[in-house]
Design an enzyme around this catalytic site. Sequence first.
Site: not given
Ligand SMILES: Cc1ncc(COP(=O)(O)O)c(C=O)c1O
Length: 393
Positions: A69-70, A200, A236, A323
């Site tokens: 996601g990041t 995930h 890749t 986080c």
């Molecule tokens: C709203 C939101 N954005 C972004 C992220 C980051 O995603 P990732 O852990 O897949 O990098 C999260 C993860 O907790 C999230 O809850």
Amino acid sequence: MIYLDNAATTPLRPEALEAMLPLLTETYGNPSSAHAAGRRARAALDEAHETVARCLNGAPREVVFTSGGTEAINLAIKGAAWAGKAHGNQIITSSVEHHAVLHTVQHLEKFGFEPIFLPVDRYGRVDPDQLDAALTDRTVLLTVMLANNEVGTIQPVEELVARVRRHKGILIHLDAVQAAPYVAIDVQRLDVDLVSLGAHKFEGPKGMGALWMRHGTTILPQQQGGTQERYRRAGTENVAGAVGLAKAFELCTRERPETVGRLRRQRDRLRDAVLRVPGVEMTGHPRQRLPGHLSVIARDTDGVSVSLALDLEGICTSTGSACTTGSTEPSHVLSAMGYPDEEARGALRISLGRQTTDEEVDRATEIIPETIARMRAAAGDLAADPLGQEVGA
Ligand SMILES: Cc1ncc(COP(=O)(O)O)c(C=O)c1O
């Protein structure tokens, strides 16, 4: 162990693992290779694009696989900001975004971009009128989350999009990482340009994400290298990861109505039990919230201690964002919602998942209120008798 921290991450579902295994063993070709092994990997990757696109009501070529996601968020925000630099430098977001968004926008400030962090109400929602007031002819991007990870609040995205669409040339990015398992995302109906997903959160593999970008949207790629993912993400491809993400997302999309109904019932039962403890209040929106998400503040407690006490009882919960665990900083989300640091300290997040059973909810309904009440009582005793002396001694 009872796992009630699904907002942090979810287990890999067996069907996704099963779909991934052949790609890690037999079908190991590089999808860019012209030979049979490469073609087989390419076919699997193409199918993963098709599946994700179908779930979002988009087109396969609009899907870019990323490392999570990041990365999807970084690609969307930086890519859109740099591509739009000639037209303007203003990026609008909210003050309750995940750090993946907040820190990316703050980073862009060093390069001459001007971020605007919209305030939120007591429930964590952005006011569309305030967005209206912030929009200028220099705005190039609105980046907003569909649902908040700490308090579960769902943003009024349709109203926010409507305000932006009164202006020309502004891209809209939706951070749907937390919402995707539980909120249907139809990119045509939502009328957004970019959507970020993280596998995930919906029982796909960790380290895998996707960015959906509307055909015709220009973004500047953020890593240079090969021509993979139609020049938008060099390197890749993680074919097994993409196949696992696609399988998990497909199943999650199909099962969503049933999952949401069950989670809502389970969460409400747990919520009613937890809110019966004196001094406990729910945070986030009471109705416009993720179905399995319960976030509370227990006054006069420290959320970290409560979560540790629950861990000793075999229940995994968290204080807020995974986080920021380990950080002593108060939650920026609760702070933006108007909670003083002293109250925000008592934050606890309990997030159920598709695999949570009724029996687990029964146990949690007994243990969690009891533990919170015990911790509050202990904190009260300590306040009354800080040296731990016997009363009257
Ligand atoms: C709203 C939101 N954005 C972004 C992220 C980051 O995603 P990732 O852990 O897949 O990098 C999260 C993860 O907790 C999230 O809850």
